[in-house]
Structures are given as structure tokens and as C-alpha cells.
Write a protein that holds these residues in place. Structure first.
Motif, mmCIF file in Angstrom:
data_model
loop_
_atom_site.group_PDB
_atom_site.id
_atom_site.type_symbol
_atom_site.label_atom_id
_atom_site.label_comp_id
_atom_site.label_asym_id
_atom_site.label_seq_id
_atom_site.Cartn_x
_atom_site.Cartn_y
_atom_site.Cartn_z
ATOM 1 N N ARG A 1 0.858 -1.192 0.000
ATOM 2 C CA ARG A 1 0.000 0.000 0.000
ATOM 3 C C ARG A 1 0.890 1.237 0.000
ATOM 4 N NH1 ARG A 1 -3.274 3.500 3.336
ATOM 5 N NH2 ARG A 1 -1.595 3.401 4.866
ATOM 6 N N VAL A 2 0.711 2.076 -1.000
ATOM 7 C CA VAL A 2 1.482 3.308 -1.096
ATOM 8 C C VAL A 2 0.551 4.447 -1.456
ATOM 9 C CG1 VAL A 2 3.662 2.187 -1.733
ATOM 10 C CG2 VAL A 2 2.066 2.891 -3.518
ATOM 11 N N SER A 3 0.963 5.644 -1.067
ATOM 12 C CA SER A 3 0.259 6.861 -1.434
ATOM 13 C C SER A 3 1.301 7.928 -1.728
ATOM 14 C CB SER A 3 -0.669 7.319 -0.301
ATOM 15 O OG SER A 3 -1.246 8.571 -0.622
ATOM 16 N N PRO B 1 6.235 -6.376 -2.372
ATOM 17 C CA PRO B 1 7.025 -6.828 -3.524
ATOM 18 C C PRO B 1 6.799 -5.927 -4.732
ATOM 19 C CG PRO B 1 5.072 -8.196 -3.282
ATOM 20 C CD PRO B 1 5.057 -7.234 -2.130
ATOM 21 N N THR B 2 7.807 -5.240 -5.188
ATOM 22 C CA THR B 2 7.683 -4.335 -6.328
ATOM 23 C C THR B 2 9.043 -4.100 -6.958
ATOM 24 O OG1 THR B 2 7.057 -2.086 -7.017
ATOM 25 C CG2 THR B 2 7.893 -2.340 -4.783
ATOM 26 N N PRO B 3 9.101 -3.959 -8.279
ATOM 27 C CA PRO B 3 10.364 -3.603 -8.933
ATOM 28 C C PRO B 3 10.624 -2.103 -8.963
ATOM 29 C CG PRO B 3 8.699 -4.008 -10.589
ATOM 30 C CD PRO B 3 8.043 -4.257 -9.259
ATOM 31 N N ASP B 4 9.768 -1.315 -8.282
ATOM 32 C CA ASP B 4 9.892 0.142 -8.358
ATOM 33 C C ASP B 4 11.247 0.647 -7.891
ATOM 34 O OD1 ASP B 4 7.341 0.191 -9.287
ATOM 35 O OD2 ASP B 4 6.438 1.042 -7.487
ATOM 36 N N GLU C 1 -0.792 -3.513 -10.649
ATOM 37 C CA GLU C 1 -0.711 -2.114 -10.238
ATOM 38 C C GLU C 1 -0.765 -1.150 -11.420
ATOM 39 O OE1 GLU C 1 2.653 -0.078 -7.613
ATOM 40 O OE2 GLU C 1 1.719 -1.832 -6.685
ATOM 41 N N ARG C 2 0.011 -1.455 -12.458
ATOM 42 C CA ARG C 2 0.049 -0.568 -13.623
ATOM 43 C C ARG C 2 -1.319 -0.479 -14.280
ATOM 44 N NH1 ARG C 2 4.576 -2.666 -16.473
ATOM 45 N NH2 ARG C 2 3.176 -4.373 -17.023
#
Length: 375
Positions: free
Chosen positions: A104-106, A120-123, A289-290
């Protein structure tokens, strides 16, 4: 259609066998297992589930394996299977505020209730090829892999980042209005334009990710009145509930993984509405997400009539954005051109030859007519 061609049936069977051989790959390598695809290619599996409108990771992984990794073909396979399933019940609306968040991000709050949960994310990777994967090396465990946000509840739920803005009246409410009509079902009733928002969201949720991403990108490049902020993006497990016919209260029947995104857009107000932030919404099966972000961008610009905004862009035209996004229909319409069209082509070929002959005859006739300057 190839059956009508001499030897077509035998050729088709040979093509199927070649496809099976190509799917298997070299015999000296282990066969790819569906369970591996499900667990190790989870983002691809999520995309296929979203575009097929069916949450079943195992069957989606099977479709990916059968389609040699082609997400459009896999979505076609899974959607075709979906049409054979009976509809047993209607679930209650998902309460995504109680979602057990793995991520969860904002982007709009420095101090966020519940904290940022990166998950888990490649960001935050450098997008460099990891050659250790070629050597089959397993990643080493680290403290970062077990990091948890100190103020995150033990059950994994996190408060919606936009509740505080809604409490101040700075953002449009997200509650159903009194007398809100029953949502349309595009899987049973063909879309009729203009579609209500419920129908638009359904079509965007199962649309091709590349198309929706392109439309969302276009809204940011000036093809709409869009000034977005990522208000709340979350991925995790949401509880599914139904009310059985013999009961008058809901019961939980399981969980599904979903990704939800709410984008905020500035709105200067109108004659009937005060200045506030408005919402674009995206929700897809699995970890997408995208897709959810792009969906929320497109959802907002398609609401232009609600806010008396001028619709001067293709991204604000329902009949341009929505039908072309269906990957199964688009793929079928394009790929059917591979099938025999020799009868149609022969007729057009004869027409072209006749037009050329007529044009040549007309030119010769005009060349033989003397002009007033000739003797």
C-alpha cells in the motif's frame, strides 16, 4: 475455413502437433509445470485473470502454459472457459478498506496512517539484468525481506489514505447515492452507449492492459483535463461474502487478491459543485498495479460530463476507448485476416482490373479527340 482446402484437415492436425512440440520445448530440459507458472510468473497470471474476468490463479497459469506465454491468447482461453460456468450467486460488494495489504502506497501524504507498505515491487530496482538467474542461484535471505512497518496493524489491514480528506469535504464522496441503479452486467447484456460508470469500469477492468495504459498515458500528455495524484494504491487479499437464499445475512466464502487504485484530480468547481478533488477508480484481479493506475486515469476523464468539462479528446469518448480495449475481440478481428479470403480477393482483383481497363480506354479515347487548336 482451411478444412475446405485440399489436404486442409491433415495440415491442421500437423500444425496442432507442431504447436504441442513447441510448447514442450527441448526434451533434454524439464517440462514447465503449471504450478511453477502460477507461483513464479504471478504478474502474468494476474494480467490473464483480469482480462478474462475470472479469478482462478491455477486455471490462469494453465492458460498461460497452453498459450506459450501469450497473455492475449491465455485470456481468450480462460474467458472461453468462463462462459461454461454456471452463476451460482451474487457476491456482496468488496470492502477494500478491510483488505489485508501486502502492498500500500500513497504519493500525497508524507506521514500516512498505517505507513507506506512497499511490499514486492520492482519500483526500487535498477532495472539491470540479474545474471545470477542464469546460473540458477537462489536469492539470499535478508532482514529487509521480513521488514514490517511499526504502525501497521497485526492483521495487515491499513486505513484508506483518503478518509481524512473525505472527512474535511475536500474530496468527492465515494458512497452510493440513494436510488443508485443496479450495476449493468456486460457479460450478459451487450454494451449500449453511453454506458453508466458501472459498465465502463467493467469494460476497463477486463480490457487489454497495453490499450488502457496507452489511453491513461494520453490523458497525462494533454488529451484530456487531467492533473492526477496517486491517492491510494493497494494490493492484497479481500474477503468475498455472499447472502445465501436460505439466510438473511452474509457469510464469508473466501478471499481473492485484488489491486485497487484511487487517483485524485483537481476540480475547480461548477455551478452545482464546490471546488474539490475528484476520483478516478481502478480495481483488477491479482497484482496489477500498472493496469489499476491506468484504469483510474481513464475512468476519471470518462466522467467529464459529470463535472461539466468539455470533451474534446478521444480519451473522453466512450465509444472510442471502451470497445477497442477488448483484447479477445480485437485479436480475433485482426487475426481472422489470416484465414482464406481468396474468393473476396478474386472479386476485388477483377474489379481493379476492370477499373484499370476502363481508365486506359478513356485515356485513349481522349487522346484521339482533336482540340480546337488542332487542324
Amino acid at each position: 475455413m482451411y478444412i475446405a482446402v485440399k489436404g486442409g484437415e491433415a495440415a491442421i492436425e500437423a500444425s496442432r502437433q507442431l504447436l504441442a512440440r513447441k510448447r514442450r520445448g527441448p526434451e533434454d530440459q524439464p517440462a514447465l509445470q503449471v504450478a511453477q507458472v502460477q507461483s513464479q510468473l504471478s504478474l502474468l497470471v494476474s494480467r490473464v485473470m483480469a482480462e478474462a474476468s475470472l479469478f482462478d490463479p491455477e486455471l490462469a497459469a494453465l492458460a498461460v502454459t497452453q498459450a506459450l506465454g501469450d497473455p492475449i491468447e491465455a485470456a481468450f482461453l480462460l474467458r472461453a472457459y468462463r462462459t461454461t460456468l454456471p452463476r451460482l450467486a451474487f457476491s456482496e460488494p468488496l470492502d477494500t478498506d478491510t483488505l489485508r495489504a501486502a502492498r500500500r502506497v500513497s504519493a500525497i501524504f508524507k506521514d500516512l496512517p498505517g505507513g507506506q507498505v512497499l511490499g514486492p515491487t520492482p519500483d526500487y530496482t535498477q532495472r539491470l539484468l540479474d545474471f545470477s538467474l542464469l546460473r540458477g542461484e537462489a536469492p539470499t535471505a535478508s532482514k529487509a525481506a521480513t521488514f514490517t512497518q511499526p504502525d501497521t496493524p497485526a492483521d495487515g489491514t491499513v486505513p484508506n489514505a483518503l478518509h481524512s480528506l473525505a472527512a474535511e469535504g475536500l474530496i468527492e464522496p465515494a458512497l452510493p447515492q440513494a436510488g443508485d441503479p443496479v450495476p449493468v452486467d456486460i457479460t450478459r447484456d451487450p454494451p449500449r452507449y453511453p454506458l453508466p460508470r458501472s459498465g465502463r469500469l467493467q469494460m476497463l477492468a477486463r480490457a487489454d492492459e497495453g490499450w488502457v495504459l496507452g489511453m491513461g498515458y494520453a490523458t497525462q500528455r494533454g488529451y484530456a483535463h487531467s492533473h492526477p495524484f496517486a491517492g491510494d494504491i493497494r494490493f492484497g487479499a479481500a474477503t468475498v461474502s455472499v447472502v445465501p437464499d436460505e439466510l438473511d445475512f452474509p457469510i464469508d466464502i473466501g478471499e481473492i487478491e485484488v489491486t485497487e487504485c484511487q487517483m485524485l484530480n483537481q476540480f475547480v468547481g461548477s455551478a452545482t459543485q464546490p471546488p474539490q478533488f475528484t476520483r478516478g477508480y481502478g480495481l483488477v484481479f491479482g497484482h496489477g498495479e500498472r493496469k489499476a493506475m491506468a484504469m483510474s486515469l481513464v475512468d476519471r476523464v470518462l466522467r467529464c460530463d459529470e463535472f461539466d468539462e468539455r470533451a474534446g479528446s478521444p480519451t473522453q469518448d466512450q465509444e472510442f476507448v471502451l470497445p477497442q480495449g477488448d483484447s479477445v475481440e480485437a485479436s480475433g478481428f485482426v487475426q481472422h485476416l489470416k484465414l482464406p479470403h481468396y474468393v473476396t480477393f478474386e472479386s476485388e482483383l477483377q474489379m481493379i482490373r476492370q477499373l484499370r481497363a476502363d481508365a486506359q480506354a478513356l485515356a485513349q479515347a481522349q487522346a484521339q479527340v482533336p482540340t480546337k487548336d488542332q487542324p
